[in-house]
Design an enzyme around this catalytic site. Sequence first.
Site, PDB file in Angstrom:
ATOM      1  N   VAL A  38      27.057  32.942  38.756  1.00 20.30           N
ATOM      2  CA  VAL A  38      28.244  32.111  38.978  1.00 20.30           C
ATOM      3  C   VAL A  38      28.522  31.255  37.740  1.00 20.30           C
ATOM      4  O   VAL A  38      28.595  30.029  37.802  1.00 20.30           O
ATOM      5  CB  VAL A  38      28.139  31.261  40.274  1.00 20.30           C
ATOM      6  CG1 VAL A  38      28.392  32.120  41.484  1.00 20.30           C
ATOM      7  CG2 VAL A  38      26.800  30.552  40.384  1.00 20.30           C
ATOM      8  N   LYS A  87      35.968  45.212  16.591  1.00 17.03           N
ATOM      9  CA  LYS A  87      34.977  44.191  16.950  1.00 17.03           C
ATOM     10  C   LYS A  87      34.431  43.577  15.677  1.00 17.03           C
ATOM     11  O   LYS A  87      34.290  44.259  14.661  1.00 17.03           O
ATOM     12  CB  LYS A  87      33.818  44.837  17.737  1.00 17.03           C
ATOM     13  CG  LYS A  87      33.006  43.845  18.544  1.00 17.03           C
ATOM     14  CD  LYS A  87      33.687  43.448  19.837  1.00 17.03           C
ATOM     15  CE  LYS A  87      32.931  42.395  20.591  1.00 17.03           C
ATOM     16  NZ  LYS A  87      33.528  42.118  21.904  1.00 17.03           N
ATOM     17  N   VAL A 141      33.044  33.425  34.818  1.00 22.37           N
ATOM     18  CA  VAL A 141      33.829  34.365  35.641  1.00 22.37           C
ATOM     19  C   VAL A 141      33.394  34.298  37.103  1.00 22.37           C
ATOM     20  O   VAL A 141      34.230  34.241  38.006  1.00 22.37           O
ATOM     21  CB  VAL A 141      33.682  35.826  35.128  1.00 22.37           C
ATOM     22  CG1 VAL A 141      34.517  36.779  35.974  1.00 22.37           C
ATOM     23  CG2 VAL A 141      34.073  35.936  33.667  1.00 22.37           C
TER      24      VAL A 141
HETATM   25  P1  NAD Z   1      28.412  33.081  31.739  1.00 23.66           P
HETATM   26  O1  NAD Z   1      27.299  33.035  30.753  1.00 23.66           O
HETATM   27  O2  NAD Z   1      29.325  31.908  31.850  1.00 23.66           O
HETATM   28  O3  NAD Z   1      27.824  33.338  33.207  1.00 23.66           O
HETATM   29  C1  NAD Z   1      26.777  34.210  33.480  1.00 23.66           C
HETATM   30  C2  NAD Z   1      25.984  33.594  34.631  1.00 23.66           C
HETATM   31  O4  NAD Z   1      25.036  34.529  35.074  1.00 23.66           O
HETATM   32  C3  NAD Z   1      25.222  32.341  34.237  1.00 23.66           C
HETATM   33  O5  NAD Z   1      25.480  31.315  35.166  1.00 23.66           O
HETATM   34  C4  NAD Z   1      23.761  32.781  34.266  1.00 23.66           C
HETATM   35  O6  NAD Z   1      22.872  31.734  34.614  1.00 23.66           O
HETATM   36  C5  NAD Z   1      23.794  33.847  35.334  1.00 23.66           C
HETATM   37  N1  NAD Z   1      22.734  34.850  35.277  1.00 23.66           N
HETATM   38  C6  NAD Z   1      22.137  35.393  34.182  1.00 23.66           C
HETATM   39  N2  NAD Z   1      21.213  36.279  34.564  1.00 23.66           N
HETATM   40  C7  NAD Z   1      21.228  36.326  35.917  1.00 23.66           C
HETATM   41  C8  NAD Z   1      20.514  37.070  36.903  1.00 23.66           C
HETATM   42  N3  NAD Z   1      19.588  37.952  36.553  1.00 23.66           N
HETATM   43  N4  NAD Z   1      20.792  36.843  38.193  1.00 23.66           N
HETATM   44  C9  NAD Z   1      21.728  35.954  38.563  1.00 23.66           C
HETATM   45  N5  NAD Z   1      22.441  35.210  37.684  1.00 23.66           N
HETATM   46  C10 NAD Z   1      22.192  35.389  36.368  1.00 23.66           C
HETATM   47  O7  NAD Z   1      29.210  34.414  31.407  1.00 23.66           O
HETATM   48  P2  NAD Z   1      30.683  34.807  31.885  1.00 23.66           P
HETATM   49  O8  NAD Z   1      31.663  34.468  30.826  1.00 23.66           O
HETATM   50  O9  NAD Z   1      30.906  34.343  33.282  1.00 23.66           O
HETATM   51  O10 NAD Z   1      30.572  36.397  31.875  1.00 23.66           O
HETATM   52  C11 NAD Z   1      29.827  37.085  32.879  1.00 23.66           C
HETATM   53  C12 NAD Z   1      29.800  38.565  32.548  1.00 23.66           C
HETATM   54  O11 NAD Z   1      31.142  39.077  32.475  1.00 23.66           O
HETATM   55  C13 NAD Z   1      29.185  38.903  31.193  1.00 23.66           C
HETATM   56  O12 NAD Z   1      28.536  40.152  31.281  1.00 23.66           O
HETATM   57  C14 NAD Z   1      30.381  39.019  30.270  1.00 23.66           C
HETATM   58  O13 NAD Z   1      30.116  39.850  29.151  1.00 23.66           O
HETATM   59  C15 NAD Z   1      31.384  39.653  31.198  1.00 23.66           C
HETATM   60  N6  NAD Z   1      32.789  39.415  30.835  1.00 23.66           N
HETATM   61  C16 NAD Z   1      33.261  38.151  30.774  1.00 23.66           C
HETATM   62  C17 NAD Z   1      34.606  37.924  30.450  1.00 23.66           C
HETATM   63  C18 NAD Z   1      35.182  36.528  30.396  1.00 23.66           C
HETATM   64  O14 NAD Z   1      36.408  36.394  30.473  1.00 23.66           O
HETATM   65  N7  NAD Z   1      34.365  35.482  30.294  1.00 23.66           N
HETATM   66  C19 NAD Z   1      35.451  39.017  30.190  1.00 23.66           C
HETATM   67  C20 NAD Z   1      34.932  40.320  30.274  1.00 23.66           C
HETATM   68  C21 NAD Z   1      33.602  40.493  30.601  1.00 23.66           C
END
Ligand code: NAD
Length: 359
Positions: free
Chosen positions: A186, A85, A189
């Site tokens: 939403v 990392k 992912v």
């Molecule tokens: P993102 O920031 O695009 O989406 C997160 C969403 O969650 C946002 O729309 C935000 O407004 C919403 N949110 C935040 N707090 C909230 C709450 N308390 N209640 C409801 N909604 C809330 O992030 P992402 O890329 O979609 O990733 C989502 C999660 O998955 C993260 O924890 C990330 O570390 C994990 N993850 C993502 C990937 C990837 O491919 N993007 C891969 C592995 C893990």
Amino acid sequence: MTTSKGFIFDFMEQYDYENLFLCQEKSLGLKAIIAIHDTTLGPGAGGIRMWTYETEADAIKDALRLARGMTYKWAASGANMGGGKCVVIGDPRREKTEGLLRALGRFIQRLDGLFLAGPDVGTNMRDMEILRMETPHVVFTPESWGGPGEPSPATAFGVIQGMRACLKEVYGSPDLQGRSVAVQGVGEVGEHAVKQLVEAGALVTIADIVREKAEHVAAQYEVKLAHPEEIHALNVDVYCPCALGAVVNDQTLPELRCKVICGSANNQLAEDRHGDLLARRNILYGPDYIVNAGGAIVGADSLYPGGFNRKRAMEAVSRIYETMEKVIALSKEQSIPTYRAADLLAEQRIAMARQVRAV
Ligand code: NAD
């Protein structure tokens, strides 16, 4: 981990870390840390996180903790990668410049393939293009570069595979048709997951703290909308956390009414003991790093000779179903919670690779 005198080497010794590199380029404002945990299976691969840490010790701790997490994620996913990392200290909105990224790229290049970079919080695909100008050791590049592009659709697809395996265990069928799923968050992912769930016939309810986003997704996919504070407590088959970590905690746990928890959010259990409590309550937990590995798996595919192949990569992501089945089987066989079975599965694969090398 404490931050008392000597915490770095003690911690590295305790969890078998291999290397910790500090990278500084004064003229370009770069202060970065690259942590390599375990390279038994392959080079240390992981994202570059850019964040404003309160102290340098916090940044080092985060790099070490996240690198170890990557060892487990890669090992369980079946990819030949080790845990690494990179953490860059700074505000990505103000301090991320081409110069800073290229200076980081030069450091990564000097490591000669020991660390392979991808995007994480605070970095994106455009940043990977810039790094690529200084080093080929970047696993995620845009589709226009022949790479996998954005990881989130593959991550969502992997989550759904893990969810199907959990449903098979709980209801005897992996079918999503008619199953109720509450998606928390939403974003990148979460929205892809909603699309795939709706296509599979699931009854989806969503929530997001950004109201307009939630309303937009609800209207587009014709799904129900819930309040962000109640989404985890809905009476559904599956709770799918796709927002923040630590969503299974002392406060939410007694309110849960689902049979399965399976989502993309990292570090969903506030503490390990919450995983024990879920098992005691008979709620099947799809361990986060098992079910959210889809994006990482497609990134790893770029390293095969001949470069990225989407069909091969997505086949590997679909095997998250089998990985989740193995986790469930191990959990039953050893009478341990699934989060612990996931660690065991990863540790067994690393031990196997060590044995193979010793032959
Ligand atoms: P993102 O920031 O695009 O989406 C997160 C969403 O969650 C946002 O729309 C935000 O407004 C919403 N949110 C935040 N707090 C909230 C709450 N308390 N209640 C409801 N909604 C809330 O992030 P992402 O890329 O979609 O990733 C989502 C999660 O998955 C993260 O924890 C990330 O570390 C994990 N993850 C993502 C990937 C990837 O491919 N993007 C891969 C592995 C893990």
